[in-house]
Structures are given as C-alpha cells and as structure tokens.
Design a protein around this motif. Structure first.
Motif, mmCIF file in Angstrom:
data_model
loop_
_atom_site.group_PDB
_atom_site.id
_atom_site.type_symbol
_atom_site.label_atom_id
_atom_site.label_comp_id
_atom_site.label_asym_id
_atom_site.label_seq_id
_atom_site.Cartn_x
_atom_site.Cartn_y
_atom_site.Cartn_z
ATOM 1 N N ILE A 39 -39.996 -29.237 37.511
ATOM 2 C CA ILE A 39 -41.222 -29.938 37.918
ATOM 3 C C ILE A 39 -41.739 -29.354 39.227
ATOM 4 N N ILE A 40 -40.840 -29.078 40.166
ATOM 5 C CA ILE A 40 -41.249 -28.485 41.441
ATOM 6 C C ILE A 40 -41.901 -27.126 41.213
ATOM 7 N N GLU A 41 -41.350 -26.337 40.286
ATOM 8 C CA GLU A 41 -41.963 -25.041 39.965
ATOM 9 C C GLU A 41 -43.365 -25.231 39.390
ATOM 10 N N GLN A 42 -43.537 -26.239 38.491
ATOM 11 C CA GLN A 42 -44.863 -26.516 37.946
ATOM 12 C C GLN A 42 -45.839 -26.933 39.043
ATOM 13 N N PHE A 43 -45.374 -27.785 39.946
ATOM 14 C CA PHE A 43 -46.230 -28.226 41.052
ATOM 15 C C PHE A 43 -46.632 -27.031 41.923
ATOM 16 N N ASN A 44 -45.688 -26.138 42.198
ATOM 17 C CA ASN A 44 -45.991 -24.986 43.044
ATOM 18 C C ASN A 44 -47.019 -24.073 42.382
ATOM 19 N N ILE B 169 -25.053 -26.620 46.244
ATOM 20 C CA ILE B 169 -24.854 -25.572 47.246
ATOM 21 C C ILE B 169 -25.551 -24.279 46.810
ATOM 22 N N ASN B 170 -25.462 -23.962 45.519
ATOM 23 C CA ASN B 170 -26.140 -22.765 45.016
ATOM 24 C C ASN B 170 -27.648 -22.880 45.149
ATOM 25 N N VAL B 171 -28.190 -24.087 44.946
ATOM 26 C CA VAL B 171 -29.632 -24.293 45.122
ATOM 27 C C VAL B 171 -30.019 -24.011 46.568
ATOM 28 N N ALA B 172 -29.230 -24.560 47.517
ATOM 29 C CA ALA B 172 -29.534 -24.349 48.932
ATOM 30 C C ALA B 172 -29.374 -22.886 49.327
ATOM 31 N N THR B 173 -28.439 -22.201 48.685
ATOM 32 C CA THR B 173 -28.162 -20.812 49.040
ATOM 33 C C THR B 173 -29.188 -19.851 48.458
ATOM 34 N N HIS B 174 -29.524 -20.036 47.174
ATOM 35 C CA HIS B 174 -30.370 -19.072 46.472
ATOM 36 C C HIS B 174 -31.831 -19.507 46.366
ATOM 37 N N LYS B 175 -32.133 -20.792 46.579
ATOM 38 C CA LYS B 175 -33.517 -21.266 46.515
ATOM 39 C C LYS B 175 -33.827 -22.149 47.726
ATOM 40 N N PRO B 176 -33.688 -21.629 48.956
ATOM 41 C CA PRO B 176 -33.897 -22.483 50.137
ATOM 42 C C PRO B 176 -35.310 -23.024 50.241
ATOM 43 N N GLU B 177 -36.287 -22.327 49.605
ATOM 44 C CA GLU B 177 -37.671 -22.810 49.683
ATOM 45 C C GLU B 177 -37.871 -24.116 48.933
ATOM 46 N N VAL B 178 -36.914 -24.470 48.037
ATOM 47 C CA VAL B 178 -37.024 -25.701 47.257
ATOM 48 C C VAL B 178 -36.659 -26.927 48.092
ATOM 49 N N LEU B 179 -35.869 -26.745 49.132
ATOM 50 C CA LEU B 179 -35.308 -27.887 49.866
ATOM 51 C C LEU B 179 -36.380 -28.791 50.460
ATOM 52 N N ARG B 180 -37.500 -28.216 50.903
ATOM 53 C CA ARG B 180 -38.547 -29.057 51.491
ATOM 54 C C ARG B 180 -39.274 -29.874 50.429
ATOM 55 N N MET B 181 -39.061 -29.562 49.146
ATOM 56 C CA MET B 181 -39.734 -30.267 48.058
ATOM 57 C C MET B 181 -38.797 -31.183 47.289
ATOM 58 N N LEU B 182 -37.524 -31.304 47.727
ATOM 59 C CA LEU B 182 -36.537 -32.058 46.961
ATOM 60 C C LEU B 182 -35.811 -33.045 47.874
ATOM 61 N N THR B 183 -35.740 -34.302 47.432
ATOM 62 C CA THR B 183 -35.012 -35.340 48.156
ATOM 63 C C THR B 183 -33.944 -35.924 47.236
ATOM 64 N N LEU B 184 -32.760 -36.165 47.783
ATOM 65 C CA LEU B 184 -31.657 -36.767 47.038
ATOM 66 C C LEU B 184 -31.533 -38.228 47.449
ATOM 67 N N GLU B 185 -31.656 -39.150 46.466
ATOM 68 C CA GLU B 185 -31.538 -40.578 46.749
ATOM 69 C C GLU B 185 -30.213 -41.104 46.211
ATOM 70 N N LEU B 186 -29.493 -41.862 47.041
ATOM 71 C CA LEU B 186 -28.244 -42.499 46.636
ATOM 72 C C LEU B 186 -28.329 -43.976 46.954
ATOM 73 N N THR B 187 -27.784 -44.801 46.050
ATOM 74 C CA THR B 187 -27.831 -46.245 46.279
ATOM 75 C C THR B 187 -26.829 -46.638 47.351
ATOM 76 N N GLU B 188 -27.111 -47.763 47.959
ATOM 77 C CA GLU B 188 -26.248 -48.270 49.029
ATOM 78 C C GLU B 188 -24.832 -48.501 48.529
ATOM 79 N N ASN B 189 -24.694 -49.107 47.341
ATOM 80 C CA ASN B 189 -23.356 -49.417 46.819
ATOM 81 C C ASN B 189 -22.563 -48.164 46.470
#
Length: 754
Positions: free
Chosen positions: A570-575, A602-622
C-alpha cells in the motif's frame, strides 16, 4: 565556470569525499600554485616593467624563470605529482636565496629568509616526516646568518633591487602567508572534517548493528554465529561455543572448526541445512542454516547439534524403516513425534477394558526461559522427558506433542475400577522435581484427559478430546480436567476457522482496509490498516478473533507477516500516486518475540529505510504488559532503527504510568470506550482531559478513537483534541476506494467531502 574551477582544483563533491592521499595532495598543491600564480601576477608584471625601464634585463629573466617554474609545477601536478611537489619546494628555497644573495639592502634581504621559513610547512604537506625534519634542520643555516650577520652577501656583485622591492616582498609574503597557505590548510581541514563525519556515521551504524545483533544473540534460542564474508567468526553466543567445544570462538575461521560433509563450490556456511562435522571430534555432527546477511556483508548462521539423531540413524541403519523412524523422533527429547505416537497406539491392538489418553502441559515455561535462558528451557524439556520415560510403566506410550505439551496413552487393565483413579494414578507419576544445571525446579502441570471404553481406540478423536479438556484445565484450581462435549464443539469451530485461515494465508486472500486519522475539520493525517477476511460462509471475522486464534495456534507470525507485506505494498502504491499519508498496522506483541518476524522488521529497516517514515507499528496496552521486559527490549531496538511506535487501546489495559514512561512510543490511542457517554458524563470528560494533559506532558501524540457524532467531534475540539478517528469521519474502506478519492489534486480535501 565555477564547475571548471572545481574540476581544476579537485574540489568536486567526489574529490572532497575521496580518501585518496595523492588526490588530496594534488588538490592542495594546485590551490597553492593557482592562487600564487594569480596573486603574484600583478607583482611580476609591475616589477618586470620597472626592470625594463632600468634596462635590468636579468631581473626580467629571473622573474620569468620563477613564474615558468610555477607553471611547470602546475602542469606536472596532473601526471607527475612527485616532480611537481619537488619543483614547488625548490622554488621556495631558490626565491629565498635570490633575495638573500642578490638584494644589496640587508634589511630587505632578510625578508627572503623569512620566505624560506615556510619550507617546512610545504614539506610537511607534500613529503614525509623525515623530509620535514631535514628541512627544519636546514633552516637553521639562514636563521644563524640572520642572527650573526650584519651585511648582505651580494654574491657575484649582481643586484636585483628595484625602487619598489620592499613593497614587492611585503606583498609577496602577505599573499603567501595570508592566502595561499590558509587556502591549502582549509582544503586539508575540510577533508579531515568530512572524513571524521563519515567515520562518525560509520561508527554509529556499527554501534547500532552491534546493539541490534547483540539483541538477536541475547534472545535467540539457537546456537548462532556472526561470520565475516571469509568465514571468520566475529561473534558466537554461549550455545554456539558449547556446540563447537571452545571457550573463545572469535577471530577463528569456521573452516578451522567444521568440515562440510558434502563440499560444494560455494562456502558451506552460506547454505541451508548443510551438514558438517567437528574437526576436533569427527563423531559430532552439526547442521548449519544461513539466516541472513547484514549491511556490512556479514552473515548470521544457526547451528544445530544433530549428533543424537545421527547416532540413532546409525543404530537403525540395518532397518528398512530407518528413513521413516528418522522423522518420527523428536531431536530434543528423543521421544516419538505426534504422528508416530498415533501409529504406535493403533498398532497396540485391542483394549477390552478401554483406554485413556492424557495431554500434559508444563506451565510457566516462558517465564523460566526469560529468567534463565532458552538453553535452560531446552534442558528442562529434555530432563523432563527422560524422567517421565523412566517413571511410566511399560504399557504407557508417551510422546512429545509440540512445544511444552506431552501426550500419553495407556490401556486400562481389566482390574481397573475407576477411570478417574487411573488418570490420577498416572498423573502422580509425573516428575515432582527436576534437577537442572541452573538449580532444581518443581514443575507445575495442566492435564487434559480423554477416556475411551471402546476396545479399539481412535487416537485422533481422543487427542481432540484431550485438547478440548486441556482448555478448561487450570494449574492450581483444576490441574486434571476431563473432556466435555460442549467444549469440543467450540474447539471444532475454532479448528475449522483455523484451517480456513491457514489456507487463506497460503493464498494471500486477507485484505487491509484503511480508516483515516484526521484533524477535527476532517482533513486526513494518516491511515490505520485494519485486517479484513471472510470465512467460507462469507462472514467477515473480527480482527481480534483472528489474532487470538493465530496466537493460540502458533500462526501469529504468518498473520503479522501477511499484514506487514500488504502494508508495504500500500505504501508503494501511495508513493507512486504521490499520496503522502503514513500507514499504521496492528501487531500482537507475541509476533515481535518470534525471531522470524522480528528479523523481517530488521530487514525492512536495513534495506528499505525510506519506508520507516511511512510506517507505524501499533501494539495494544495488554499485549505489552503481558510480555514485559523481553518485548521492551525489542521495542527499544526497533525505535533506534527508526520505527514509529504507537500504544493502541490505551486506558482499558493494565499498563501503569511507570511502564508507559519506559516505552519508546511516539503516540497513544485512547480507546473508544471512553467516548460512549461523552459529553454527558462529567467523569469520562475529566478522564479524557487528564489523558490529554498527560500526553502533552510526555510529548506524545494523542489519537482519540471512536468519534461517531458531530457533538462528540465539536466537544473534543473544544477540549483541544488534535487527532481523531471514528465512523463519523469515515468507516474502514478498501484501498481502491482511497486511491480513487485521494488523487493529488484532492489530497487536502476533508474526508467528509470525499
């Protein structure tokens, strides 16, 4: 014009970033020569004109000769750098000597000696330290002459003194000391600063990589090596050193320690499931698996000691079923595997009095692993299996089901009077104390029991009934639970849904729908990607049900990987369509504890660092509270790598403020349950205001979920809410809907207008 000057003086971006010493010397030399030639040109022309008027042709010859030497030095700097450097040094000494020998005014001729004082600096820039020391010693001669002399030498009775000689020499010294030398030094310092910045950046990358792989080593349950491209061991965890039988593995080549069973053209440590033997102990068999490679072209390799399996294989070499038996025993406990267990039960034959089956689950093993290590957890399972096999009587068949679950089957004797008593008798045989290398442990069990009064047992049905009974077992309140039919029906529905979900993941049919996060006026800030999947009946299954099912049956990694993969698409489509909105995905927490999914991030951060500003990881409190410190460590590493992290469903879990202060999150999302009675309920309103104040104090973004009416929107806007999400603005919709709505010309439109 400017670009040509940069090329002439080697001041282009590639030249400035170059670490080549000859290139740096060429650039510095050309800066000195070019600036010197341009600045001295006026002096040379004016002095030549005065000499012409006086008829002193030899002065014009000397001036022209020096200028020609400098031009030759500039010309030779392209191909003959050594000659060029030598010409510059000779020119400095020759100019000083000419001033000293041929100027009949002693005070003016002293300036020539001062000019010679620059020779050590020139030598240091272009020659070795020894040459510099030699020139420094040589300069003592003119220095002693100036201290002790009181009259010019006036050699050959030739004078080059002109009316403006003093002005010429002062100008020459001023230009050389104030422009030529400083410009050359500036070039050197610029390169040093750039190299220092590059080294600092590389050090930071190396430090981050070390932290990253330190974390992988600390939380990896397998023996792991970090190898260079040549096979040199850079790091080895404790289990790897134990398997290799050495205390210090670093800086040793893996070829010195292992020998491939079947050598190939490529290095054997880069293969998958490559068998090898220890050179120090050829009877020890090691299986290598290449996990991934790093940015520094290093390699992570996993080791498994398959010596017990090899020994078992050798013992069964005369048996025609050796390949089948190889697959039928668990390598850690050497107990039969699940499928082979079912075969053994069927082969037993008739049981006139019936039979019983039990699934035993060891409790609190996760906590044990986190407290001690995964190696200690493996030892615990192996010791338990050995003690269990020794304690059970002959008719009982036992096997390892999966993970921390073990399965037992026992034919009942004709003298048995109670199924319950028989189950309790076997449960009492379970080991009470396990002696481990980390100390003694008293295991806690949960047991699900199925009883069959049929002469021929159907082990598959009994196993399902045991699994169903195990769901209602509780370690302290109800450790021994017997099968009930209504629980089995619920479990059958779960298994049906699980099978459909597995098939869906294989065919990649789950989808992500997007719901926007917006400003109070409805303008879009970002999107949350929500999982949508239909079962075979066409009903959409709620995401929380899917996540719970995936976690329970061990496919959460595949599910989260599917979500991550689709979010990246989806991020690629948006870009491609220049849609600048980030995407947030929901994770379960347990998926991050799995090395497979964690390494994918880790591979995403290493090989596609430009994606990081477009991706957020959400985790529940529990989910965060459930896993505590192991998950905290993973989140810290992901945050350092550049991932944006958000805390979802805030307020309904069990997280304390102390836990929140430790989490590396950038955003919290207030659960929609807080808006049910807003603005009528004053207490809920005060709670929302408190959360907003806390988020502002901690400098966290706050997203308020569940906005469903305009009254809620306007009320929250008056309270100061900046980011909202809910059905009032937009429901989750397929990606295609948003791609049509969010054309570049319409991206600033509010979602209520779309």
């Amino acid at each position: 014009m400017l670009s040509r000057i940069k090329q002439l003086l080697f001041l282009t971006e590639s030249d400035l970033n170059s670490t080549s010493v000859p290139r740096l010397q060429q650039s510095t030399l050309r800066i000195i020569l070019t600036s010197g030639l341009l600045l001295v040109l006026t002096i040379a022309l004016h002095s030549s004109w005065q000499a012409y008027q006086l008829g002193a042709w030899y002065i014009i010859g000397i001036t022209s000769g020096f200028y020609l030497v400098l031009l030759l030095a500039l010309y030779f700097s392209a191909r003959f750098l050594a000659i060029s450097k030598l010409l510059v040094l000779v020119a400095v000494f020759a100019a000083g000597l000419c001033m000293l020998l041929f100027i009949d005014n002693f005070e003016i001729s002293k300036l020539g000696v001062i000019f010679v004082y620059t020779a050590p600096v020139i030598t240091l820039l272009f020659f070795s330290a020894r040459a510099t020391l030699a020139v420094m010693l040589l300069n003592f001669l003119p220095y002693l002459y100036l201290i002790n002399g009181n009259a010019p030498i006036n050699l050959f009775n030739v004078s080059i003194t002109l009316p403006a000689t003093a002005e010429y020499l002062h100008s020459l010294l001023f230009l050389f000391f104030n422009l030529c030398i400083p410009l050359a030094v500036m070039r050197l310092i610029s390169t040093l600063k750039r190299n220092a910045a590059t080294l600092q950046q590389q050090n930071m990358q190396i430090s981050e990589s070390n932290l990253l792989y330190q974390d992988i080593f600390n939380h990896h349950s397998k023996a792991t090596l970090l190898l260079s491209a040549d096979g040199v061991i850079l790091k080895a965890n404790a289990k790897a050193r134990s398997i290799l039988g050495i205390n210090h593995a670093e800086q040793r080549n893996i070829i010195e320690l292992l020998k491939a069973t079947q050598p190939g053209q490529t290095p054997f440590w880069l293969g998958h499931e490559t068998e090898s033997t220890l050179r120090s102990s050829p009877a020890s068999h090691i299986l290598l698996n290449h996990i991934c490679h790093t940015q520094q072209q290093h390699h992570l390799v996993q080791l498994d000691d398959i010596t017990p399996l090899k020994q078992l294989h050798q013992k069964l070499s005369a048996n025609t079923q050796k390949e089948e038996l190889w697959r039928n025993y668990d390598p850690l406990t050497t107990l039969p595997c699940h499928n082979f267990f079912l075969q053994l039960v069927k082969q037993y034959g008739e049981c006139p009095a019936g039979s019983l089956m039990m699934i035993v689950r060891l409790c609190h093993i996760k906590a044990f692993n986190h407290q001690h290590s995964y190696e200690a957890g493996d030892e615990l399972l192996a010791v338990f299996a050995r003690e269990l096999r020794a304690a059970l009587p002959d008719p009982v068949i036992c096997a390892r089901l999966r993970g921390v679950k073990f399965i037992l089957w026992c034919p009942l004797s004709e003298h048995s009077t109670s199924f319950t008593e028989e189950a309790q008798r076997i449960s009492h045989l379970l080991p009470k104390v396990l002696v481990l290398s980390v100390g003694t442990m008293q295991p806690v069990y949960e047991t699900g029991v199925s009883i069959s009064n049929q002469p021929l047992a159907v082990p598959e049905h009994m196993r399902e009934q045991c699994e169903s009974a195990l769901e209602s077992a509780e370690a302290y309140a109800n450790p021994l639970s017997f099968y009930q039919a209504d629980i089995l029906e619920q479990r059958n529905n779960e298994l049906r849904l699980l099978a459909e979900l597995k098939k869906a993941l294989q065919s990649d049919t789950p989808e992500l729908w997007l719901q926007p996060k917006v400003h109070p006026d409805g303008s879009i800030i970002s999107f949350e990607a929500l999982l949508r999947w239909q079962d075979n009946t066409g009903n959409y299954i709620a995401p929380d049900i899917l996540v719970a099912l995936a976690e329970q049956y061990g496919i959460i990694v595949q599910l989260s990987a599917c979500v991550l993969r689709k979010a990246l698409l989806i991020i690629e489509q948006f870009n491609r369509q220049q849609i600048p909105y980030p995407i947030a995905i929901n994770l379960a927490g347990s998926d991050l504890l799995a090395n497979e999914f964690y390494n994918t991030l880790i591979n995403v951060a290493t090989h596609k660092p430009e994606v990081l500003r477009m991706l957020t990881l959400e985790l529940t409190e529990n989910s965060i509270v459930s896993h505590q410190q192991p998950l905290f460590n993973k989140l810290q590493v992901l945050n350092r790598l550049g991932f944006e992290l958000a805390l979802d469903d805030f307020g309904i879990g069990q997280a304390s403020l102390s836990i929140l202060s430790k989490l590396p999150v950038n955003c919290i999302k207030l659960d929609k349950s807080f808006l049910h009675k807003v603005p009528d309920d004053q207490r809920q309103t005060q709670l929302i205001q408190s959360v907003m104040h806390m988020a502002k104090t901690l400098k966290l973004q706050l997203v308020i979920e569940g906005v469903e009416t305009d009254i809620q929107r306007r009320f929250l806007q008056r309270l100061g809410a900046q980011i909202m999400q809910g059905y009032f603005f937009a429901k989750p919709m397929p990606v295609e809907h948003w791609l049509k709505q969010l054309k570049p010309a319409q991206q600033k439109a509010a979602v209520t207008e779309a």
